[in-house]
Enzyme design. Sequence first.
Site, PDB file in Angstrom:
ATOM      1  N   HIS A 129       0.808  -1.218   0.000  1.00  0.00           N
ATOM      2  CA  HIS A 129       0.000   0.000   0.000  1.00  0.00           C
ATOM      3  C   HIS A 129       0.842   1.269   0.000  1.00  0.00           C
ATOM      4  O   HIS A 129       1.896   1.330   0.640  1.00  0.00           O
ATOM      5  CB  HIS A 129      -0.898   0.017   1.245  1.00  0.00           C
ATOM      6  CG  HIS A 129      -1.932  -1.055   1.233  1.00  0.00           C
ATOM      7  ND1 HIS A 129      -3.187  -0.870   0.753  1.00  0.00           N
ATOM      8  CD2 HIS A 129      -1.868  -2.356   1.629  1.00  0.00           C
ATOM      9  CE1 HIS A 129      -3.884  -1.997   0.865  1.00  0.00           C
ATOM     10  NE2 HIS A 129      -3.095  -2.918   1.390  1.00  0.00           N
ATOM     11  N   VAL A 252       2.534 -23.204  20.461  1.00  0.00           N
ATOM     12  CA  VAL A 252       2.725 -22.835  21.861  1.00  0.00           C
ATOM     13  C   VAL A 252       1.434 -23.169  22.604  1.00  0.00           C
ATOM     14  O   VAL A 252       0.358 -22.723  22.218  1.00  0.00           O
ATOM     15  CB  VAL A 252       3.060 -21.336  21.984  1.00  0.00           C
ATOM     16  CG1 VAL A 252       3.078 -20.911  23.449  1.00  0.00           C
ATOM     17  CG2 VAL A 252       4.408 -21.058  21.327  1.00  0.00           C
ATOM     18  N   ARG A 400      -8.090 -11.643   8.907  1.00  0.00           N
ATOM     19  CA  ARG A 400      -7.273 -10.554   9.425  1.00  0.00           C
ATOM     20  C   ARG A 400      -7.307 -10.566  10.955  1.00  0.00           C
ATOM     21  O   ARG A 400      -8.228 -11.116  11.548  1.00  0.00           O
ATOM     22  CB  ARG A 400      -7.799  -9.206   8.937  1.00  0.00           C
ATOM     23  CG  ARG A 400      -7.967  -9.082   7.426  1.00  0.00           C
ATOM     24  CD  ARG A 400      -8.654  -7.751   7.148  1.00  0.00           C
ATOM     25  NE  ARG A 400      -8.966  -7.539   5.738  1.00  0.00           N
ATOM     26  CZ  ARG A 400     -10.106  -7.881   5.149  1.00  0.00           C
ATOM     27  NH1 ARG A 400     -11.031  -8.518   5.829  1.00  0.00           N
ATOM     28  NH2 ARG A 400     -10.323  -7.599   3.882  1.00  0.00           N
ATOM     29  N   CYS A 531      -5.797 -25.270 -14.439  1.00  0.00           N
ATOM     30  CA  CYS A 531      -6.273 -26.630 -14.132  1.00  0.00           C
ATOM     31  C   CYS A 531      -6.240 -26.897 -12.634  1.00  0.00           C
ATOM     32  O   CYS A 531      -6.705 -27.931 -12.172  1.00  0.00           O
ATOM     33  CB  CYS A 531      -5.504 -27.694 -14.914  1.00  0.00           C
ATOM     34  SG  CYS A 531      -4.091 -28.422 -14.063  1.00  0.00           S
TER      35      CYS A 531
END
Lengths: 574, 411
Positions: A129, A252, A400, A531
Amino acid sequence: MNFDKIVKRVKKQFGTDVAVREDERSVFLSGECDNWADIVAIGKMFVTEGKHVVNDIALKGYLCKPERLPQLQDDALDGGDWDVVIIGGGISGCAVARELTRYKLRILLVEKHSDVARGASGANNGMVHAGIDLKRPCLKLKYGVAGNAIYGDVCRELGVDFRRSGQYVIFDSKLIRFLAKGTVKRATKHGIPGVRIIGKKEIAEAEPRVKDFAVGALYAPSTGYVSPYQLTIAYAENAVQNGATVSLDTAVVGMETADGKVTLVKTNRGTVSARCVVNCAGVFADKVAEMAGDRYFSIHPRRGTDLMLDPKAEGTPVQTISMGPTLKSVSKFGSGSTKGGGVIRTADGNYLLGPDAVEIPDREDTSTNSQSFDNVFGKHSQVCPTLRRGDVIAYFSGVRAPTYEEDFIIERSAKVSNLVHVAGIQSPGITAAPAFAKDVAGIVADYLVSVGIAVLPNENFDPIRPRPVRTRELDDESRDKLIKQDPDFGKIVCRCEQISLGEIKRAVNNPLGVATVDGVKRRVRAGMGRCQGGFCMPIVADVIAREKGVDITEVTKDDGGSNIVIGRIKEVRQ
Amino acid sequence: MKYDVAVIGGGPAGLAAAIKANNEGASVLLIEREARLGGILKQCIHDGFGVVRFGQKLSGPEYADRFIQELRRTNVQVSLLSFVTRTVKRDEGYDITYVSAQGVNTVHCGKIVLATGCRERTRNAIGIHGDRCAGIYTAGAAQNLVNILGAMPGKKVVILGSGDIGLIMARRLTLEGAKVEGVYEAKPTPGGLTRNIHQCLKDFDIPLHLSATVTRVFGSTRLEAVEISDVDERMRPIAGTQRIVECDCLVLAVGLIPENELARDLGVELDPATKGAIVDQNCQTMTEGIYACGNALHVNDLVDYVSESGEIAGAAASHGGKRKLKPITPQGKLLYVVPQRLDVNAPIDNVVMYFRVSCELADQRLTVTAGDETVFTKVYSKLLPPEMERIAVNFDKAHTLDDFTIRLEDK
């Protein structure tokens, strides 16, 4: 602070009773609600300057799926003693590991999946960005702009393709084009180079697909494109080259703390001690913080879906384009609507459409659905009406990891002195990582020095990670020469992407030791064409088996348990 | 090196084309990207190949072997493990560049025969959503795993698509001990040949569910279940009909598409109905000197016809002359017709035409006309979408060699 007003507003708007508690760092919310989107919306209402939100409002009747953990159980790491343990092999963890190898330190990166870049770092559109959408100074802006500026250099060092070809936000009304002057001014103030408004003629020349309706565009020349998973892999490989250890299939599962420090990190592969721990756990960053007794922010998973187009489809644009605000949405201009999304020409020359943003309760739910598909296609194809649904050859979702404050958290913990958080990393995380990784390495080094550990430069540090050979890009003469050296480079296995056996063998024998079908796909694109692996997947699986000296029944698509086949023929009994 | 004809693809179409071109006196190069000739036939170990041509039910490898043996008796140059990377038009003919284990090689040829076969549609092409787990394969990939690599893709299998490969794989996996939960077909009629419905499903008690499709897949590492929905007449899922079927493998037999990467690079005009090239009766495309045959031209139902079109292309490529092309216009309920053009300068006394319909039809009359003259007519009591029809038409008797149509209508 008095939250009574907000509590009342929540009650009125959502019918939910919220209990609020606060300490010096955070606002803690609890209660119950029967709609996940409401829970997230409520969390956002409590965002105040200088404090984080920890949102414990429970979703009524929701049974959270258990976290996916590796099947593997051994003691390969047990008793290890490390200067730095990095949790998470996304772009953040891998970049931090690589930057830390500039010092002579014992570095362990643990990743619970069987490869790096398996979370959001592997499932985004790879846009580097410019930063034009960010309104106010924040860590996203700071590291986004700084990261963008060094991207070319970083990618050159790491042998990863990067194309800085800019982006165009298309306007279909003159009023909007006029109002965009404010965005240009802001971008200039924020140090984003070259942002300008272009007119009808210039945009029609740059991108003929929009000439019928575009009256102009906002042009950000510094926007670039990278393969986010290849960059993550390259960071990890370079870290390993320079002495770091990357332990895959390693989750962890707990921590021990004493005197305000993490002393032991427990994994499914044994317990290790660490002088310093870096939390790069993505959607699980708040959970890792909690393990260390340091929970002061919440991650609310936000899923995005991208659609991949057949690169040979006829209606694709030349540039990366997105639709700017329309007259209706003008009040929202700059609120994020001009970011990223649109029709994106990726670093590989493919086209992606997307993404969308859907708040979901399950941190690992990367499944796709037809609703997101329809939304993404409907919204982002507006800017390029020649695109057809039939042009979509693949689609994927990533989750996110935003905080409620919607900014990065990059700091040493105020409560657990040897814990560094790299959390809330979402868009523009791929852009920002090269920049913040350097700062994080600095934070870690400073801390280690402060507790009396010598941090010396690593004289053997080599920033260069060689770019993998791609035979299809070579001219005939170089290709011929390479094949004469190794005939495997003349045997094409993936016909859609023209990937040779030689390239696949190299990918199988990568420095991280990832020998999976998807691992090969991420490294050399075998199976990524039209494919979708229909022809080459069995061959790739067979190559992996031969190269690693295992039976094909042991070869997996990705994580442990994702075996391609379940056994040999003549062995199955109903 | 120079050749009169370069055949790209060593499957049944390419083998037939290369042999025929050689026998007609041309020097021929056959370029095959895999290590062995035979194309997809190598993994088709079931029988049923060659009924039309040899009057025998051969297995795929046996059928291919007949041609491979014949090829050995010719002067055709074969280049295996060779992948064409570039084709360039020259004043006379074409330059073809290909890579192989020997290096990068460029040869010149007068004509090119494209015999590149077809590829399978994927999960994404039909909009299946859900998790990204192992255990979801196209029928061809599953067949490769079982028949070439000797490995089982699953033991509780759902098959989506009732095309022939789907049916064949249902039987094959059953024979290897897997439980095939069912074959699901979004269309209201089966996609495969009737003989395969009987031999592959009915004989093994495998249920066939029509007007139903897979709408979602579940599984964190390997496939655990699929969601099935009924679909309406436009093949859209009907809400409320979803049910979950547990399985560890989903085999997709959801259609084949002619492989035309090279044709596109050469600027060959394609037919949106067949997704293959537009050709005349000699399989020559609208680009001079480029021929297309077999499944690269259009997806055939029987390999015998694949070989036939290979022979037509191979023979024509070794001769050829100035063409005078006239369109053949399909009318009525035809899905597609091949060839789409007639070269009236070339022989037209035995024009082989193939066609398909898009839905099941009864009592139909097919009429081929030149101007207002009927040159061919045939009545069909039943036409099925999976079954390709072949006719041979003699246009020689026609008075005007123009305004060609082929029409299908109720009798």
